[in-house]
Design a protein around this motif. Structure first.
Motif, PDB file in Angstrom:
ATOM      1  N   ALA A  68      27.658  41.010  58.220  1.00 50.89           N
ATOM      2  CA  ALA A  68      28.133  40.403  56.972  1.00 50.89           C
ATOM      3  C   ALA A  68      28.093  41.419  55.835  1.00 50.89           C
ATOM      4  CB  ALA A  68      27.295  39.178  56.624  1.00 50.89           C
ATOM      5  N   GLY A  69      27.037  42.234  55.793  1.00 51.55           N
ATOM      6  CA  GLY A  69      26.952  43.259  54.763  1.00 51.55           C
ATOM      7  C   GLY A  69      28.076  44.273  54.875  1.00 51.55           C
ATOM      8  N   VAL A  70      28.395  44.672  56.091  1.00 54.32           N
ATOM      9  CA  VAL A  70      29.491  45.617  56.298  1.00 54.32           C
ATOM     10  C   VAL A  70      30.815  44.994  55.844  1.00 54.32           C
ATOM     11  CG1 VAL A  70      30.821  46.847  58.056  1.00 54.32           C
ATOM     12  CG2 VAL A  70      28.319  46.829  58.157  1.00 54.32           C
ATOM     13  N   ALA A  71      31.024  43.738  56.178  1.00 57.81           N
ATOM     14  CA  ALA A  71      32.256  43.063  55.769  1.00 57.81           C
ATOM     15  C   ALA A  71      32.345  42.967  54.247  1.00 57.81           C
ATOM     16  CB  ALA A  71      32.321  41.675  56.394  1.00 57.81           C
ATOM     17  N   LYS A  72      31.232  42.701  53.590  1.00 57.52           N
ATOM     18  CA  LYS A  72      31.238  42.663  52.123  1.00 57.52           C
ATOM     19  C   LYS A  72      31.572  44.037  51.547  1.00 57.52           C
ATOM     20  CE  LYS A  72      27.725  39.021  51.887  1.00 57.52           C
ATOM     21  NZ  LYS A  72      26.299  38.728  51.570  1.00 57.52           N
ATOM     22  N   GLY A  73      30.991  45.067  52.148  1.00 56.66           N
ATOM     23  CA  GLY A  73      31.267  46.411  51.663  1.00 56.66           C
ATOM     24  C   GLY A  73      32.733  46.783  51.790  1.00 56.66           C
ATOM     25  N   LEU A  74      33.388  46.341  52.842  1.00 52.96           N
ATOM     26  CA  LEU A  74      34.791  46.677  53.068  1.00 52.96           C
ATOM     27  C   LEU A  74      35.731  45.886  52.150  1.00 52.96           C
ATOM     28  CD1 LEU A  74      34.903  46.881  56.962  1.00 52.96           C
ATOM     29  CD2 LEU A  74      35.061  48.774  55.336  1.00 52.96           C
ATOM     30  N   THR A  75      35.213  44.843  51.509  1.00 47.66           N
ATOM     31  CA  THR A  75      36.042  44.048  50.599  1.00 47.66           C
ATOM     32  C   THR A  75      36.118  44.758  49.262  1.00 47.66           C
ATOM     33  OG1 THR A  75      35.291  42.028  51.689  1.00 47.66           O
ATOM     34  CG2 THR A  75      36.326  41.798  49.515  1.00 47.66           C
ATOM     35  N   ARG A  76      37.305  44.869  48.722  1.00 45.16           N
ATOM     36  CA  ARG A  76      37.467  45.587  47.472  1.00 45.16           C
ATOM     37  C   ARG A  76      36.798  44.829  46.329  1.00 45.16           C
ATOM     38  NH1 ARG A  76      43.856  44.873  45.810  1.00 45.16           N
ATOM     39  NH2 ARG A  76      43.831  42.605  45.487  1.00 45.16           N
ATOM     40  N   THR A  77      36.431  45.574  45.293  1.00 45.72           N
ATOM     41  CA  THR A  77      35.656  44.989  44.202  1.00 45.72           C
ATOM     42  C   THR A  77      36.524  44.282  43.187  1.00 45.72           C
ATOM     43  OG1 THR A  77      35.754  47.116  43.050  1.00 45.72           O
ATOM     44  CG2 THR A  77      33.813  46.683  44.402  1.00 45.72           C
ATOM     45  N   THR A  78      37.780  44.645  43.035  1.00 43.61           N
ATOM     46  CA  THR A  78      38.645  44.011  42.050  1.00 43.61           C
ATOM     47  C   THR A  78      39.043  42.638  42.524  1.00 43.61           C
ATOM     48  OG1 THR A  78      40.565  45.083  43.050  1.00 43.61           O
ATOM     49  CG2 THR A  78      39.548  46.175  41.151  1.00 43.61           C
ATOM     50  N   ASP A  79      39.151  41.702  41.586  1.00 47.16           N
ATOM     51  CA  ASP A  79      39.534  40.341  41.933  1.00 47.16           C
ATOM     52  C   ASP A  79      40.998  40.290  42.364  1.00 47.16           C
ATOM     53  OD1 ASP A  79      37.060  39.374  41.315  1.00 47.16           O
ATOM     54  OD2 ASP A  79      37.572  38.957  39.224  1.00 47.16           O
ATOM     55  N   ALA A  80      41.241  39.508  43.380  1.00 54.71           N
ATOM     56  CA  ALA A  80      42.620  39.325  43.838  1.00 54.71           C
ATOM     57  C   ALA A  80      43.309  38.330  42.925  1.00 54.71           C
ATOM     58  CB  ALA A  80      42.625  38.811  45.265  1.00 54.71           C
ATOM     59  N   LEU A  81      44.393  38.744  42.317  1.00 53.61           N
ATOM     60  CA  LEU A  81      45.154  37.875  41.427  1.00 53.61           C
ATOM     61  C   LEU A  81      46.500  37.545  42.052  1.00 53.61           C
ATOM     62  CD1 LEU A  81      44.461  39.648  38.012  1.00 53.61           C
ATOM     63  CD2 LEU A  81      43.287  37.670  38.973  1.00 53.61           C
ATOM     64  N   LEU A  82      46.963  36.370  41.799  1.00 53.22           N
ATOM     65  CA  LEU A  82      48.265  35.962  42.309  1.00 53.22           C
ATOM     66  C   LEU A  82      49.350  36.664  41.511  1.00 53.22           C
ATOM     67  CD1 LEU A  82      49.712  34.062  44.268  1.00 53.22           C
ATOM     68  CD2 LEU A  82      49.772  32.374  42.423  1.00 53.22           C
ATOM     69  N   ILE A  83      50.154  37.452  42.167  1.00 53.88           N
ATOM     70  CA  ILE A  83      51.192  38.228  41.502  1.00 53.88           C
ATOM     71  C   ILE A  83      52.518  37.506  41.679  1.00 53.88           C
ATOM     72  CG2 ILE A  83      52.322  40.475  41.396  1.00 53.88           C
ATOM     73  CD1 ILE A  83      49.836  41.618  42.780  1.00 53.88           C
ATOM     74  N   LEU A  84      53.090  37.055  40.571  1.00 53.05           N
ATOM     75  CA  LEU A  84      54.335  36.312  40.636  1.00 53.05           C
ATOM     76  C   LEU A  84      55.555  37.207  40.410  1.00 53.05           C
ATOM     77  CD1 LEU A  84      53.335  33.060  38.726  1.00 53.05           C
ATOM     78  CD2 LEU A  84      53.373  33.490  41.185  1.00 53.05           C
ATOM     79  N   ASP A  85      55.329  38.465  40.079  1.00 52.85           N
ATOM     80  CA  ASP A  85      56.436  39.393  39.890  1.00 52.85           C
ATOM     81  C   ASP A  85      56.716  40.134  41.190  1.00 52.85           C
ATOM     82  OD1 ASP A  85      56.584  38.695  37.212  1.00 52.85           O
ATOM     83  OD2 ASP A  85      55.047  40.158  36.662  1.00 52.85           O
ATOM     84  N   GLU A  86      57.840  40.761  41.227  1.00 47.60           N
ATOM     85  CA  GLU A  86      58.191  41.581  42.380  1.00 47.60           C
ATOM     86  C   GLU A  86      57.168  42.703  42.517  1.00 47.60           C
ATOM     87  OE1 GLU A  86      60.626  42.455  45.650  1.00 47.60           O
ATOM     88  OE2 GLU A  86      60.723  40.773  44.249  1.00 47.60           O
ATOM     89  N   PRO A  87      56.579  42.915  43.690  1.00 47.25           N
ATOM     90  CA  PRO A  87      55.570  43.966  43.830  1.00 47.25           C
ATOM     91  C   PRO A  87      56.188  45.344  43.659  1.00 47.25           C
ATOM     92  CG  PRO A  87      56.173  43.091  45.963  1.00 47.25           C
ATOM     93  CD  PRO A  87      56.843  42.217  44.956  1.00 47.25           C
ATOM     94  N   SER A  88      55.346  46.260  43.155  1.00 46.51           N
ATOM     95  CA  SER A  88      55.812  47.637  43.039  1.00 46.51           C
ATOM     96  C   SER A  88      55.911  48.255  44.424  1.00 46.51           C
ATOM     97  CB  SER A  88      54.839  48.439  42.173  1.00 46.51           C
ATOM     98  OG  SER A  88      53.590  48.551  42.828  1.00 46.51           O
ATOM     99  N   SER A  89      56.620  49.364  44.497  1.00 46.35           N
ATOM    100  CA  SER A  89      56.759  50.040  45.789  1.00 46.35           C
ATOM    101  C   SER A  89      55.420  50.522  46.299  1.00 46.35           C
ATOM    102  CB  SER A  89      57.734  51.216  45.641  1.00 46.35           C
ATOM    103  OG  SER A  89      57.271  52.117  44.637  1.00 46.35           O
ATOM    104  N   GLU A  90      54.531  50.940  45.373  1.00 46.68           N
ATOM    105  CA  GLU A  90      53.206  51.408  45.805  1.00 46.68           C
ATOM    106  C   GLU A  90      52.397  50.256  46.385  1.00 46.68           C
ATOM    107  OE1 GLU A  90      54.517  51.924  42.882  1.00 46.68           O
ATOM    108  OE2 GLU A  90      54.841  54.095  42.752  1.00 46.68           O
ATOM    109  N   GLU A  91      52.461  49.104  45.738  1.00 45.52           N
ATOM    110  CA  GLU A  91      51.712  47.949  46.239  1.00 45.52           C
ATOM    111  C   GLU A  91      52.248  47.500  47.594  1.00 45.52           C
ATOM    112  OE1 GLU A  91      50.545  45.904  41.948  1.00 45.52           O
ATOM    113  OE2 GLU A  91      52.463  45.468  42.911  1.00 45.52           O
ATOM    114  N   ALA A  92      53.541  47.454  47.710  1.00 40.63           N
ATOM    115  CA  ALA A  92      54.120  47.053  48.986  1.00 40.63           C
ATOM    116  C   ALA A  92      53.765  48.049  50.078  1.00 40.63           C
ATOM    117  CB  ALA A  92      55.636  46.935  48.848  1.00 40.63           C
ATOM    118  N   ALA A  93      53.757  49.340  49.725  1.00 40.90           N
ATOM    119  CA  ALA A  93      53.407  50.363  50.708  1.00 40.90           C
ATOM    120  C   ALA A  93      51.952  50.237  51.135  1.00 40.90           C
ATOM    121  CB  ALA A  93      53.681  51.756  50.125  1.00 40.90           C
TER     122      ALA A  93
END
Length: 1132
Positions: free
Chosen positions: A765-790
Motif C-alpha cells: 500500500a505504501g508503494v502504491a501511495k508513493g507511485l500516485t502523483r501528488t497533484t490533485d486530479a481535476l476534471l478537464i473539460l477543455d481539449e487536452p494539450s498535445s503534451e497531456e495526451a502524449a
C-alpha cells in the motif's frame, strides 16, 4: 457582628427553631419506622469507613437503598436522617430532599408546598447551627434552590415566595446562622441558577429574583471585605473563613451583578492584594489568593469582561502591578509560592481581558492616575506606555521562569496564550494620520530585557524624520509601536529558546514528566509562530546566528541540548515561513550547519534534526536541482563525491544515515518519505542512489521499511513511465514474493504467516501511495494539450508492457489468495482496505500498479460472503463509486483501449447520461450478493441493533448504488427490493444516530433518483405504491419519539423528498397515520397533528417542511418550551 445587624432583610414569619426530631412532616408521604431504620442501616453498612464489602455486595446494598429512596413515601427519610448521628445518613437525608423536590414533585400535596418550604428552611438552619458538615449543607442549599424553582415561577395562587433569596437568608440569620454560611448559601444559589436551563417567564422570574437580591449580596460582600481589611491593618481580628466565603460568593455572582455593582468592589479587592501595614511588606496569602481569584472572575465572566472597564479595572490593576509586581516576581525567581502562582494567573487574566488596550496604548504617554479610593490613593501616577510595558515585562518574567517546566515550575505555560492574543490585537490597531507629538514616545531608550523601563516607557524608540513621520511615510505612532513590539517579541523568542532546552542527560525524568515537557515544547512552538509573524526573517536570523555561534564554540565535552533547542524552535515556525528561497535556510541546510551536526549517537539532537528536515521538505523545492552525482545513500557509507552535493541531497544523505539505528529509524523513515514526496522530480535523476538504498534495507524494521519503500516509489513516479518499469518491478516484486511465501507457510506457522502477510499488504500500500502523483486530479473539460495526451498515451503503453501486466496479475493473485485465507481477520481487512484504496484511482491518477475496481469489487463481495464487516462494505462503496468515474480527458479521442489487467480507460464524456453497460452489468452481479449477505445478518432478531457499524456501512453502500446505478435495484430478483426497503424501515427505528442517518440518506436518494428518471416511471409508481405509506409511517413515528432526536434532520430530508415528488399521496398518508389508533403514543394533540399536516403539504417548501417537522418533533416528545428542546432545534 451578626449578619442580621449588618444587612436589611425581607421579613418572613418567624419560625421557631426546633431540632429535626421535633419537626413535623405529617403533611408529606411517610415511611414506616422499620423502613427508615433499614435504610439507615444500609447506608451505614455500605459507606462506613470500616466496611470491607466486595463489589457485588456493595452494589446490592446500593440497589436496595435506591429502591427505598425512589418510593413516593421516601419523603419520610428526610427528617429522621438529618437528625441521625451518622454523617453518611445525614448526607442521604439532605440528598433525598433535593432529589425528591427535583424528580418527585408531583407527590407533594399542593396545599402542603408552603409547609414544605418552612420545614426545609428550619432543617437547614438547624443543620448549620449544629455544625453539620459543609457537604451536607451544600445539599440542603441546593434543595432550597430547587424548591424555589418549583414555587416562584408557579401560577398557583397558594404558593407565594416573593423575594425568596432575601427571605431565606433572613430566616437563617434570625436563627443564628453565621455570616460565613449565609454567604455560602448565596453563592450556591447563584451557581445553581447559572447552570439550570430555563425559558420564558420562568427564566425571567428567576433572573429578577437574583437582581432583587443583588444589592444585599453586594452589601454583604463589602461588609466582609471591609472587616477583613480593617483587621489586616491591625484593627480587630480577621475572620478568614468569612472572607473566603465572601469572595467565593462574589465569584458566583459576577455573571449577575451589573457593572455599577462591580466597580466599587474593585478597589476593595485590590486593597486585599496590597501587603498589610503590619506584615513587613509581605503579601498576605490568605487574602491575596481569593482576592486574585475574584478579580480573575470579574475580568473573564462579568459585565466588565471582554476589555470593558479600562478606567476602573485595567488601569488600577496596572498601577498596582507597577507598584508591587516586581516584588512578587523577584521572589518567584527561586520558588513559585501560592501568592506568586496566583499573581501569574492574575496577569494572564488581565492580559486576556485587556489585550486590545495594551496593543492600542503601548506607546501612549497619556498619564494614568489612581482613583480617590483609600485603597488606591497611595499608588503613583504613570504613563500608559510605562504601565503596559511593565506589565509585559512582568508577564515575560513568568514566561521565562527559571528551571524546567513540569519539574521546577508549572506557571510558565499559562502565559503562552497571551502572546498569541497580543499578536492578533496588534494587527487590528488603527492609527490617526495626525498624531499629537506629546502622546508619542520620544527618543529616550529603555532596556526591556533588564526591566529598565523609564516613565516614558520607551524601548528601542524610533529615530524620527522631519514632520514627525518615520521612514517611508509610516505613521509615527505606528513606527513607535512596532519598535516596542519587536523588542518585546525579540525578547520572547530568546526566553522561549531557553525554556525548551532539555536537561543534560535527560534529568532522570520519569516518562510522564518527559511527555509533559514535550507537550509544553509543542505549545511553545505555537507561540513562536505568532512571534514569527512579528519578527519575520529577523527571527530566523537570530536562531541561525545562535546556532552558528554554538557550533563554533562547542567543545568536545559539551552536550547538544542548547543546539537541539534552537533546531526545535526553527522547526516549530516552518508553517509560517514563506515557501521561497531563503538565505537563512540555505545556510542551515548547508555544510557549515547541517554538515556539523552529529551523525552518530546523540539521539535527541539527531531526532530533532530529522524532524526539521522532514518539516522543511517542501522548502527544498525552491532550490536548484543539481546534476546527477555518484552519491551513495547506503546507511553508514561515506560518500565519495567530486562536487558539493545539493542541499536536497545533503539532507537526504543525512536522513539515510539514520535509517539503520533503531532509536532513529522511524523518524528517519518519516523524514525521507516527506522529502521524496515533495521533491520527486529533483530526486528522479538520483534513482541509482535510491536503488542502492533499497538494496541495503535488510536490517530496517518492517514498518519503517514500508515508509522507505514509499519514499523510493515517490521518486520512481517522477521518471518517464517506460523508465519506471524496472524500478517498480524491483520494489514491488520482493513484496509480492514475501506475501506468497506467507501464504505458503500458513499451514505450518499460521500466526507468523498472517503477521507477515499484513506487513506485506501494508508495504505494498505504501508503494502504491508513493507511485500516485501528488497533484490533485481535476476534471478537464477543455481539449487536452498535445503534451497531456502524449503523457496519457505513454502511461498506457507502459501499463501494457508485459512486465507490468504480469506484475499487476501477480499482485491481484496474491491479494485474492490472501483474502481467501484470512478475510475474516480484522487486521487483514484493515490492511487490505488501505491497499485497495491505494491501488485504485480515478482515471486521471492511474499508475503502473493501479488495478481496475471491478475485479477488486468481486473480491470484496466474496469476502463479505465469508464474514460481512463494516470495513468490507465501506470498501465496496468506494469501488462502486470508481466504476462510474469520469475519464481524465472527456473530449479526447475514444480510440485508446483499456488494456487487460486495468488501464487508463477510454475517453468517455463525464456529462454522460448514465454509467456504462459494463459497469451496470457488474453492479447487477454484486448488489444481489451484498443484499443477500447483509440481510442475512441484519434480518436476524436483534441483528441491526447488534451491528450498527454494518447498518451504517450497508446503507451507505446502497446510497452509492441509488445515486449512480439506481436502475440496478429494479433488475433485482423478485422480493429483493422489498426486503431491502423492509430492512431500511427497521433502520429508521434504531437508536444509533449514524445508522438512522445512513438509512435516511439511502431512502432519500432512492426516492429522488427513481422519481427523476423518465425511464423509471413505472418503477417509481410501483415503489411509492408499495412502500410509500410504510416509509411515511416510519418517518412520522420517528418524529414522535421512536428515532433518536438527533436524527430529526435526516428524517426531514426523506419527508421532504416524498412531499416534493408525491404531494397528494403524502397528504392522505399523513392524515391516516397520525390519527390512527395504533399510532405511537406521543404528547402531540390532534390540533398539533393537523397543524403539522397543513404546514407540510400546504407549502411543499423544504424550509417550511423542516420548520414544521422540527416543531412537531418537539411537541410530540414533550419538549416544546424547554431550553433542551429549543437548543436541539436551533442546532439543526
Amino acid at each position: 457582628m451578626s449578619y442580621a445587624t449588618r444587612l436589611p432583610f425581607c421579613s418572613l414569619p418567624h419560625l421557631p427553631l426546633l431540632s429535626p426530631s421535633r419537626m413535623s412532616a405529617t403533611f408529606l408521604p411517610a415511611l414506616s419506622q422499620s423502613d427508615v431504620d433499614r435504610a439507615a442501616q444500609l447506608i451505614q453498612e455500605a459507606y462506613s469507613p470500616r466496611a470491607t464489602l466486595g463489589p457485588a455486595e456493595q452494589r446490592r446494598l446500593q440497589q436496595e437503598l435506591f429502591e427505598i429512596q425512589r418510593r413516593p413515601e421516601a419523603w419520610g427519610l428526610v427528617v429522621p436522617f438529618l437528625a441521625h448521628h451518622d454523617e453518611n445518613v445525614q448526607f442521604f437525608g439532605a440528598h433525598t430532599a433535593q432529589v425528591k423536590i427535583a424528580r418527585d414533585w408531583d407527590s407533594v400535596p399542593q396545599d402542603a408546598v408552603m409547609q414544605l418550604r418552612d420545614l426545609l428552611l428550619q432543617l437547614t438552619t438547624h443543620a448549620i447551627v449544629s455544625g453539620r458538615n459543609k457537604v451536607i449543607l451544600r445539599k440542603l442549599f441546593v434543595a432550597i434552590t430547587s424548591l424555589a424553582l418549583k414555587i416562584v415561577p408557579s401560577q398557583n395562587s397558594q404558593w407565594q415566595w416573593d423575594g425568596w433569596i432575601l427571605s431565606a437568608a433572613s430566616l437563617m440569620s434570625s436563627g443564628g446562622v453565621p455570616t460565613e454560611h449565609l454567604l455560602d448559601f448565596l453563592a450556591i444559589v447563584a451557581q445553581e441558577l447559572e447552570t439550570v436551563e430555563l425559558l420564558g417567564t420562568t427564566k425571567m422570574k428567576m433572573q429578577q429574583s437574583l437582581l432583587d437580591a443583588a444589592p444585599m449580596v453586594v452589601q454583604a460582600i463589602v461588609s466582609s471585605i471591609n472587616q477583613a481589611t480593617s483587621a489586616m491593618n491591625g484593627h480587630g481580628q480577621r475572620n478568614t473563613r468569612e472572607l473566603d466565603a465572601a469572595l467565593r460568593c462574589l465569584q458566583s455572582w459576577v455573571y449577575i451583578l451589573r457593572g455599577d455593582d462591580l466597580i466599587p468592589l474593585i478597589p476593595l479587592l485590590i486593597g486585599l492584594l496590597t501587603p498589610p501595614a503590619s506584615g513587613g511588606g509581605e503579601m498576605d496569602e490568605a487574602a491575596f489568593v481569593p482576592a486574585s481569584d475574584a478579580l480573575q472572575e470579574i475580568m473573564s465572566k462579568s459585565a466588565l469582561a471582554g476589555g470593558s472597564g479600562t478606567g476602573s479595572l485595567t488601569e488600577p490593576l496596572l498601577l498596582w502591578c507597577a507598584a508591587y509586581g516586581a516584588r512578587i516576581v523577584q521572589g518567584a525567581s527561586e520558588y513559585v509560592d501560592a501568592v506568586s502562582h496566583s499573581f501569574c494567573k492574575l496577569l494572564v487574566a488581565l492580559g486576556d481581558h485587556s489585550t486590545t488596550y495594551f496593543a492600542s496604548h503601548i506607546v501612549s504617554l497619556q498619564p494614568v492616575a489612581p482613583s480617590a479610593s483609600p485603597q488606591l490613593h497611595h499608588l503613583q501616577p504613570q504613563t500608559r506606555a510605562h504601565l503596559i510595558q511593565t506589565f509585559l515585562r512582568l508577564l515575560m518574567s513568568y514566561t521565562g521562569l527559571a528551571g524546567y517546566y513540569g519539574a521546577d515550575e508549572d506557571a510558565s505555560e499559562m502565559t503562552l496564550g497571551f502572546w498569541y492574543l497580543f499578536q492578533e490585537a496588534l494587527w487590528s490597531v488603527e492609527f490617526d494620520d495626525e498624531n499629537d507629538e506629546n502622546d508619542l514616545l520620544g527618543d529616550s531608550h529603555g532596556d526591556f530585557l533588564h526591566g529598565d523601563v523609564p516613565p516614558g516607557g520607551v524601548m528601542h524608540a524610533r529615530s524620527r524624520s522631519r514632520g514627525g513621520q518615520g521612514a517611508g511615510g509610516v505613521n509615527g505612532e505606528e513606527e513607535d509601536m512596532w519598535s516596542v513590539v519587536r523588542a518585546v517579541y525579540d525578547e520572547l523568542v530568546k526566553v522561549l529558546r531557553r525554556k525548551v532546552v532539555w536537561p543534560r542527560g535527560g534529568g532522570g525524568w520519569a516518562k510522564d514528566q518527559v511527555d509533559k515537557f514535550q507537550v509544553y515544547r509543542r505549545d511553545v512552538g505555537d507561540t513562536l509562530i505568532n512571534a514569527y509573524y512579528i519578527l519575520r526573517d529577523d527571527m530566523l536570523a537570530y536562531y541561525l546566528k545562535d546556532l552558528q555561534q554554538r557550533l563554533a564554540q562547542r567543545a568536545e565535552q559539551d552536550g547538544w541540548e542548547e543546539i537541539e533547542a534552537t533546531l526545535h524552535c526553527v522547526m516549530s515556525v516552518q508553517e509560517a515561513v514563506p515557501l521561497e528561497d531563503n538565505v537563512r535556510l540555505v545556510r542551515l541546510f548547508g555544510e557549515d550547519m547541517l554538515g556539523r551536526l552529529p551523525t552518530a549517537g546523540q539521539d535527541r539532537v539527531r531526532r530533532t534534526t530529522l524532524g526539521l528536515i522532514g518539516t522543511y521538505a517542501s522548502w527544498f523545492t525552491t532550490q536548484p536541482s543539481a546534476s546527477p552525482s555518484p552519491a551513495s545513500l547506503q546507511p553508514g557509507q561515506q560518500q565519495q563525491q567530486q562536487q558539493q552535493p545539493s542541499l536536497l541531497m545533503r539532507a537526504v544523505a543525512y536522513v539515510a544515515s539514520a535509517l539503520t539505528e533503531p532509536a532513529l529509524c522511524l523518524y528517519a523513515a518519516n523524514a525521507l518519505r516527506d522529502l521524496c514526496d515533495a521533491n520527486r522530480s529533483a530526486l528522479a535523476p538520483h534513482i541509482g542512489a535510491f536503488a542502492e538504498l533499497h538494496a541495503s534495507l535488510v536490517s530496517i524494521p518492517d514498518m519503517e521499511r514500508a515508509k522507505v519503500l514509499q519514499s523510493i516509489a515517490s521518486v520512481i513516479q517522477a521518471l518517464p513511465p517506460e523508465d519506471a518499469i524496472p524500478p517498480v518491478q524491483a520494489v514491488a516484486s520482493p513484496i509480492v514474493e514475501k506475501l506468497v511465501r506467507a501464504l505458503q507457510g500458513s499451514s505450518q506457522l499460521p500466526e507468523e504467516a498472517r503477521a507477515l502477510a499484513i506487513v506485506q499488504l501494508q508495504t505494498l500500500a505504501g508503494v502504491a501511495k508513493g507511485l500516485t502523483r501528488t497533484t490533485d486530479a481535476l476534471l478537464i473539460l477543455d481539449e487536452p494539450s498535445s503534451e497531456e495526451a502524449a503523457a496519457v498515451e505513454r502511461l498506457e503503453r507502459a501499463r501494457t508492457d508485459p512486465r507490468m501486466v504480469g506484475m499487476r496479475e501477480a499482485v491481484y493473485a496474491a491479494v485474492r489468495d490472501t483474502l481467501g485465507l484470512w478475510s475474516a481477520d480484522a487486521s487483514v481487512g484493515d490492511a487490505t482496505s488501505d491497499l485497495f484504496r491505494s491501488l485504485t484511482a480515478l482515471p486521471a491518477d492511474v499508475t503502473l500498479l493501479s488495478l481496475p475496481p471491478g475485479p477488486l469489487l468481486e473480491l470484496v463481495c466474496a469476502a463479505c460472503e465469508r464474514q460481512i464487516t463494516g470495513t468490507w462494505i465501506a470498501l465496496a462503496s468506494m469501488l462502486l463509486n470508481q466504476l462510474d468515474a469520469p475519464s481524465p480527458f472527456p473530449y479526447a479521442s475514444s480510440g485508446t483501449s483499456t488494456p487487460s489487467g486495468g488501464g487508463v480507460g477510454g475517453g468517455g464524456n463525464p456529462l454522460k447520461s448514465g454509467p456504462s453497460a459494463e459497469a451496470l452489468a457488474l453492479v447487477g452481479q454484486v448488489v444481489p450478493v451484498l443484499l443477500r449477505t447483509a440481510l442475512g445478518v441484519l434480518g436476524q432478531p436483534g441483528g441491526m441493533d447488534s451491528n450498527p457499524d454494518i447498518v451504517q456501512a450497508f446503507f451507505g453502500c446502497m446510497d452509492v448504488v441509488a445515486t449512480r446505478f439506481v436502475v440496478a435495484f429494479y433488475r433485482l430478483p423478485p422480493g429483493a427490493l422489498d426486503a431491502l426497503i423492509g430492512c431500511a424501515l427497521g433502520g429508521l427505528a434504531m437508536q444509533e444516530r449514524y445508522s438512522v442517518a445512513a438509512t435516511c440518506t439511502f431512502l432519500g436518494a432512492l426516492i429522488k433518483r427513481t422519481g427523476s428518471s423518465d425511464a423509471l416511471s413505472e418503477e417509481n409508481a410501483a415503489l411509492i405504491g408499495t412502500h410509500g405509506r410504510r416509509i411515511m409511517r416510519a418517518l412520522l413515528e420517528g418524529f414522535a419519539g421512536v428515532a433518536p432526536r438527533s436524527a430529526t434532520a435526516n428524517l426531514i430530508e426523506v419527508l421532504s423528498a416524498i412531499v416534493t415528488k408525491h404531494p397528494a399521496e403524502a397528504r392522505v398518508w399523513m392524515e391516516e397515520i397520525l390519527f390512527a389508533d395504533d399510532f405511537v403514543d406521543s404528547k402531540a394533540s390532534p390540533e398539533a397533528k393537523r397543524a403539522f399536516v397543513k404546514a407540510v403539504v400546504g407549502s411543499r417548501s423544504p424550509k417550511r417542511t423542516k420548520e414544521a417537522a422540527q416543531q412537531f418533533a418537539l411537541v410530540a416528545r414533550g419538549l416544546e418550551g424547554t431550553s433542551f428542546g429549543y437548543a436541539s432545534a436551533a442546532g439543526r
